[in-house]
Design a protein around this motif. Structure first.
Motif, short mmCIF file in Angstrom:
data_model
loop_
_atom_site.label_atom_id
_atom_site.label_comp_id
_atom_site.label_asym_id
_atom_site.label_seq_id
_atom_site.Cartn_x
_atom_site.Cartn_y
_atom_site.Cartn_z
N GLU A 1 0.91 -1.14 -0.09
CA GLU A 1 0.01 0.01 -0.07
C GLU A 1 0.92 1.29 -0.16
N ARG A 2 2.02 1.25 0.87
CA ARG A 2 2.82 2.51 0.76
C ARG A 2 4.18 1.97 0.96
N PRO A 3 4.62 1.39 -0.06
CA PRO A 3 6.18 1.09 0.06
C PRO A 3 7.27 1.86 0.07
N VAL A 4 8.13 1.36 0.91
CA VAL A 4 9.34 2.43 1.07
C VAL A 4 10.66 1.71 1.18
N VAL A 5 11.64 1.98 0.68
CA VAL A 5 12.93 1.74 0.89
C VAL A 5 13.87 2.62 1.55
N VAL A 6 14.50 2.07 2.67
CA VAL A 6 15.26 3.01 3.54
C VAL A 6 16.69 2.56 3.41
N SER A 7 17.71 3.26 2.72
CA SER A 7 18.97 2.78 2.90
C SER A 7 19.71 3.58 3.93
N LEU A 8 20.43 2.89 4.87
CA LEU A 8 21.12 3.73 5.90
C LEU A 8 22.75 3.71 5.46
N CYS A 9 22.97 5.10 5.39
CA CYS A 9 24.25 5.01 4.57
C CYS A 9 24.83 6.38 4.99
N GLY A 10 25.77 6.83 4.30
CA GLY A 10 26.58 8.04 4.55
C GLY A 10 26.25 8.99 3.64
N THR A 11 24.93 9.21 3.36
CA THR A 11 24.49 10.35 2.34
C THR A 11 24.84 11.53 2.77
N GLY A 12 25.32 12.41 1.67
CA GLY A 12 25.84 13.73 1.76
C GLY A 12 27.40 13.77 2.24
N LEU B 1 22.73 5.89 -6.26
CA LEU B 1 21.86 4.96 -6.51
C LEU B 1 20.19 5.69 -6.28
N GLY B 2 20.09 6.48 -5.08
CA GLY B 2 18.91 7.04 -4.90
C GLY B 2 18.70 8.19 -6.09
N THR B 3 19.62 8.60 -6.51
CA THR B 3 19.31 9.53 -7.91
C THR B 3 18.99 8.60 -8.94
N ALA B 4 19.35 7.39 -9.14
CA ALA B 4 18.99 6.57 -10.32
C ALA B 4 17.87 5.88 -10.09
N PHE B 5 17.36 5.78 -9.00
CA PHE B 5 16.02 4.99 -8.67
C PHE B 5 14.86 5.67 -9.64
N PRO B 6 14.38 6.91 -9.66
CA PRO B 6 13.19 7.37 -10.15
C PRO B 6 13.66 7.67 -11.55
N LEU B 7 14.77 7.64 -12.26
CA LEU B 7 15.14 7.53 -13.59
C LEU B 7 15.02 6.00 -14.23
N GLU B 8 15.41 4.86 -13.20
CA GLU B 8 15.05 3.65 -13.85
C GLU B 8 13.84 3.24 -13.58
N HIS B 9 13.09 3.78 -12.62
CA HIS B 9 11.71 3.26 -12.48
C HIS B 9 10.69 4.55 -12.26
N PRO B 10 10.52 5.29 -13.29
CA PRO B 10 9.56 6.50 -13.14
C PRO B 10 8.22 6.10 -12.74
N ASP B 11 7.77 5.20 -12.94
CA ASP B 11 6.58 4.89 -12.61
C ASP B 11 6.16 4.57 -11.28
N ALA B 12 7.31 4.07 -10.63
CA ALA B 12 7.25 3.23 -9.16
C ALA B 12 6.51 4.23 -8.11
N ARG B 13 5.77 3.46 -7.55
CA ARG B 13 5.02 4.07 -6.32
C ARG B 13 6.01 4.03 -5.13
N THR B 14 7.04 3.10 -4.96
CA THR B 14 7.94 3.03 -3.65
C THR B 14 8.95 4.44 -3.65
N ARG B 15 8.91 4.65 -2.36
CA ARG B 15 9.63 5.75 -2.13
C ARG B 15 10.92 5.28 -1.45
#
Length: 255
Positions: free
Chosen positions: A110-121, A154-168
């Protein structure tokens, strides 16, 4: 009842999340090296692409939440059985492969989400001609920082690779948390990390902002946070061409 999958779910922040959601009645699947009482535990070596794909195939057909927290600091350069540099394989390649393999299961939620714990930024630009640190002296911290930058890509790539995805897709840097990090260090560096850990955030205090993002995913396809606060990734890590370049390399490494 949601299905929540947590890699690195047998220790540190990952285990804290497993215990929180198990207590709340969700089905929680912990991926790691030891069992977590009350949670389904799957043992898998995520540095091996075949193990990642096998794990994805063994998971339920619907996954509401994927938390990726598996990481192990390697003070010396090591290779997997497939000949991949360990930090790159575990910290970068496995996360890409797991999201790609689980996306159909996530999209059924219903409300899918991926959380990547990393050193973002806080990463360092990759060496495109040496992504696996084969040349020169291996520097563990540099390899880790390049992995952090790659995760931003990989975060930048996700919506480019999957523009119609509902997953956040959420990139989250928890900063200094007392998770026993010093076990990966040796000698004087281990002593310094042990001292720094005295001032680190305890795991229970680090969990609430992550839990909020899981329970109420952001509206944006991709978002980045540092210790609960929104941040911007470095300009280069938001470059679409570089993001697509990285995903092409990762697909070629594990076709």
């Amino acid at each position: 009842m949601r299905t929540i999958v947590v890699t690195g779910g047998t220790h540190g922040i990952g285990r804290g999340l497993v215990e929180h959601y198990r207590a709340g009645g969700d089905r929680v699947i912990a991926i790691g090296s030891t069992a977590v009482p009350g949670a389904d535990t799957i043992r898998a070596d995520l540095s091996e692409p075949t193990a990642v794909r096998g794990l994805a195939a063994a998971l339920p057909s619907t996954v509401d939440v994927l938390v990726m927290s598996a990481f192990r600091y390697s003070p010396v350069r090591a290779e997997t059985a497939d000949g991949l540099e360990y930090t790159f394989a575990l910290y970068v390649l496995s996360r890409f492969l797991l999201v790609e393999a689980l996306l159909p299961a996530l999209e059924r939620a219903e409300r899918p989400v991926v959380v990547s714990l990393c050193g973002t930024g806080s990463g360092r630009r990759p060496k495109w001609d040496d992504l696996q640190s084969r040349r020169g002296r291996y520097r563990a911290l540099a390899a880790t920082l390049r992995g952090a930058y790659a995760n931003d890509l990989l975060g930048t790539a996700f919506p480019l690779e999957h523009p119609d995805a509902r997953t956040r897709y959420v990139l989250y840097n928890p900063l200094m948390v007392d998770t026993g990090l010093s076990r990966g260090f040796r000698g004087p560096m281990r002593v310094l990390i042990d001292i720094a850990s005295r001032f680190a955030t305890p795991v229970p205090r680090a969990l609430p902002p992550i839990i909020r993002l899981i329970d109420e995913p952001p509206d944006a396809p991709v978002s980045t946070f540092r210790a609960g606060r929104p941040v911007r990734v470095p300009a280069g890590a938001g470059d679409p061409a570089s993001a697509r370049r990285l995903t092409a390399v990762l697909r070629a490494l594990a076709p």
